[in-house]
Design an enzyme around this catalytic site. Structure first.
Site, PDB file in Angstrom:
ATOM      1  CE1 TYR A  77       0.795   0.063   4.473  1.00  0.00           C
ATOM      2  CE2 TYR A  77      -0.750  -1.785   4.475  1.00  0.00           C
ATOM      3  CZ  TYR A  77       0.231  -1.020   5.114  1.00  0.00           C
ATOM      4  OH  TYR A  77       0.619  -1.329   6.385  1.00  0.00           O
ATOM      5  CE  LYS A 104       5.355  -0.675   6.917  1.00  0.00           C
ATOM      6  NZ  LYS A 104       6.498  -1.295   7.588  1.00  0.00           N
TER       7      LYS A 104
HETATM    8  P1  NAP Z   1       5.054  -7.592  14.823  1.00  0.00           P
HETATM    9  O1  NAP Z   1       5.434  -8.953  15.304  1.00  0.00           O
HETATM   10  O2  NAP Z   1       3.988  -6.850  15.548  1.00  0.00           O
HETATM   11  O3  NAP Z   1       6.396  -6.743  14.753  1.00  0.00           O
HETATM   12  C1  NAP Z   1       6.486  -5.396  15.020  1.00  0.00           C
HETATM   13  C2  NAP Z   1       7.750  -5.182  15.862  1.00  0.00           C
HETATM   14  O4  NAP Z   1       8.016  -3.783  15.968  1.00  0.00           O
HETATM   15  C3  NAP Z   1       7.620  -5.727  17.266  1.00  0.00           C
HETATM   16  O5  NAP Z   1       8.741  -6.547  17.557  1.00  0.00           O
HETATM   17  C4  NAP Z   1       7.634  -4.496  18.162  1.00  0.00           C
HETATM   18  O6  NAP Z   1       8.327  -4.787  19.375  1.00  0.00           O
HETATM   19  C5  NAP Z   1       8.428  -3.513  17.293  1.00  0.00           C
HETATM   20  N1  NAP Z   1       8.090  -2.120  17.615  1.00  0.00           N
HETATM   21  C6  NAP Z   1       6.861  -1.550  17.632  1.00  0.00           C
HETATM   22  N2  NAP Z   1       6.960  -0.255  18.010  1.00  0.00           N
HETATM   23  C7  NAP Z   1       8.288  -0.012  18.215  1.00  0.00           C
HETATM   24  C8  NAP Z   1       9.027   1.130  18.614  1.00  0.00           C
HETATM   25  N3  NAP Z   1       8.428   2.316  18.876  1.00  0.00           N
HETATM   26  N4  NAP Z   1      10.375   1.033  18.749  1.00  0.00           N
HETATM   27  C9  NAP Z   1      10.995  -0.155  18.495  1.00  0.00           C
HETATM   28  N5  NAP Z   1      10.351  -1.268  18.097  1.00  0.00           N
HETATM   29  C10 NAP Z   1       9.000  -1.192  17.968  1.00  0.00           C
HETATM   30  O7  NAP Z   1       4.561  -7.635  13.307  1.00  0.00           O
HETATM   31  P2  NAP Z   1       5.166  -8.292  11.964  1.00  0.00           P
HETATM   32  O8  NAP Z   1       4.006  -8.755  11.202  1.00  0.00           O
HETATM   33  O9  NAP Z   1       6.273  -9.227  12.278  1.00  0.00           O
HETATM   34  O10 NAP Z   1       5.720  -6.997  11.192  1.00  0.00           O
HETATM   35  C11 NAP Z   1       7.071  -6.856  10.807  1.00  0.00           C
HETATM   36  C12 NAP Z   1       7.172  -5.905   9.620  1.00  0.00           C
HETATM   37  O11 NAP Z   1       6.492  -6.430   8.476  1.00  0.00           O
HETATM   38  C13 NAP Z   1       6.565  -4.519   9.861  1.00  0.00           C
HETATM   39  O12 NAP Z   1       7.393  -3.531   9.275  1.00  0.00           O
HETATM   40  C14 NAP Z   1       5.251  -4.590   9.122  1.00  0.00           C
HETATM   41  O13 NAP Z   1       4.762  -3.322   8.729  1.00  0.00           O
HETATM   42  C15 NAP Z   1       5.644  -5.441   7.930  1.00  0.00           C
HETATM   43  N6  NAP Z   1       4.520  -6.074   7.249  1.00  0.00           N
HETATM   44  C16 NAP Z   1       3.834  -7.083   7.861  1.00  0.00           C
HETATM   45  C17 NAP Z   1       2.771  -7.680   7.192  1.00  0.00           C
HETATM   46  C18 NAP Z   1       1.997  -8.796   7.832  1.00  0.00           C
HETATM   47  O14 NAP Z   1       0.970  -9.203   7.281  1.00  0.00           O
HETATM   48  N7  NAP Z   1       2.437  -9.349   8.950  1.00  0.00           N
HETATM   49  C19 NAP Z   1       2.395  -7.246   5.910  1.00  0.00           C
HETATM   50  C20 NAP Z   1       3.112  -6.204   5.318  1.00  0.00           C
HETATM   51  C21 NAP Z   1       4.185  -5.631   5.996  1.00  0.00           C
HETATM   52  P3  NAP Z   1       7.973  -4.066  20.786  1.00  0.00           P
HETATM   53  O15 NAP Z   1       6.513  -4.226  21.018  1.00  0.00           O
HETATM   54  O16 NAP Z   1       8.833  -4.831  21.754  1.00  0.00           O
HETATM   55  O17 NAP Z   1       8.408  -2.629  20.666  1.00  0.00           O
END
Ligand code: NAP
Length: 277
Positions: A145, A160
């Protein structure tokens, strides 16, 4: 004076959970030592256990990537512990579904702060270490997106999109310093975080799957494989690129809905307003 260790070092933000943890695991298998940074010590401890099980040395640093002073401290810890940095993965993010008109300024700032500010602050602070490595690499985790539209997630889509722009700009500015900058754009992936915030019911999961030409969610490991490739010598002439890893989702399904509707019993003929090909 500290001697430079032979093992390469990768820093993954948000590396304690989900896709970030899977990225760390594959890099650990490839012989990297790891630093992982996020806010929750519990996330970091659990992530570190998984990475150590794969033979990596792991540094955990509680960090809010929105805070430039904390990010500077993070890089100082990486320098003290390892004396080098070869790979930075800007993976940390926050997201929640919201209609644009209902999004508060604080909600906007929270997501844009983590995703866009955080990616810039970490890249900027890592630059001196990455430049010293001579052959270094940054991978930013984005989403389709960023270049399509992000209805229901205007904050994340705008942030993003900014990260895609950063990816291309830094790729050009830092090529002369031996730093490649690329991005991976995951399709839908089920993780602890997204199951809680986004994919909250099985019927929603089914509808999302229907929108993916390959008909399924991706796995964290499939996203990590793309990062592993982009940081490897196999990608040594690739910079400034965004690699979608999404089962074809961003391409859309076009008129395939028409055929799927017919095969499930519905039918639309030219007489009924359908257009013959
Ligand atoms: P996730 O497990 O929720 O990962 C997000 C991570 O970011 C967590 O480890 C969180 O750790 C950390 N985080 C959040 N706020 C933060 C802050 N202020 N400072 C430092 N760390 C922070 O989700 P995920 O699905 O694995 O996502 C990983 C990446 O993939 C992201 O960039 C997401 O946008 C991208 N993505 C995911 C999907 C999907 O469907 N899963 C699709 C497209 C893109 P803490 O809570 O410990 O801070």
């Amino acid at each position: 004076m500290q001697s430079t260790p032979a093992r390469k070092v990768a820093l993954v933000t948000g590396g304690g959970t989900g896709i970030g943890r899977a990225i760390g695991e594959l890099l650990a298998e490839d012989g990297y030592d790891l630093a992982i940074a996020s806010r929750s010590v519990d996330h970091l401890d659990r992530g570190a256990r998984a990475l150590r099980a794969r033979g990596a040395r792991v540094l955990t640093v509680a960090t809010d990537v929105r805070q430039p002073d904390q990010v500077d401290r993070l890089m100082a810890r990486v320098r003290d512990e390892y004396g080098r940095l070869d790979v930075l993965v800007n993976n940390a993010a926050g997201n929640f579904p919201v209609r644009a008109e209902d999004l508060s300024p604080n909600g906007w700032r929270a997501v844009v702060g983590i995703v866009l500010d955080g990616t810039f602050f970490c890249s900027r602070a890592a630059f001196p270490l990455l430049r010293e490595a001579r052959e270094a690499s940054i991978v930013n985790i984005v989403a389709a997106y960023a270049w399509l539209a992000g209805p229901g997630t205007v904050h994340s889509a705008a942030a993003k999109a900014g990260v895609v722009s950063l990816t291309r700009t830094l790729a050009v500015e830092w090529a002369r310093h031996g730093i490649r900058v690329n991005a991976v754009s995951p399709g839908p992936v089920r993780t602890e975080g997204t199951d809680h915030q986004l994919w909250t019911s099985e019927s929603l999961v089914k509808r999302i799957e229907l929108g993916v030409p390959m008909g399924r969610f991706g796995t964290p490991e499939e996203m990590a494989e793309a990062v592993r490739f982009l940081v490897s010598p196999h990608a040594r002439y690739i910079t400034g690129q965004v690699l979608p890893v999404d089962g074809g989702q961003w391409l859309g399904r076009g008129l395939m809905e028409f055929f799927d509707d017919r095969s499930s019993g519905g039918s639309v003929s030219p007489d009924q307003g359908g257009t013959p090909e």
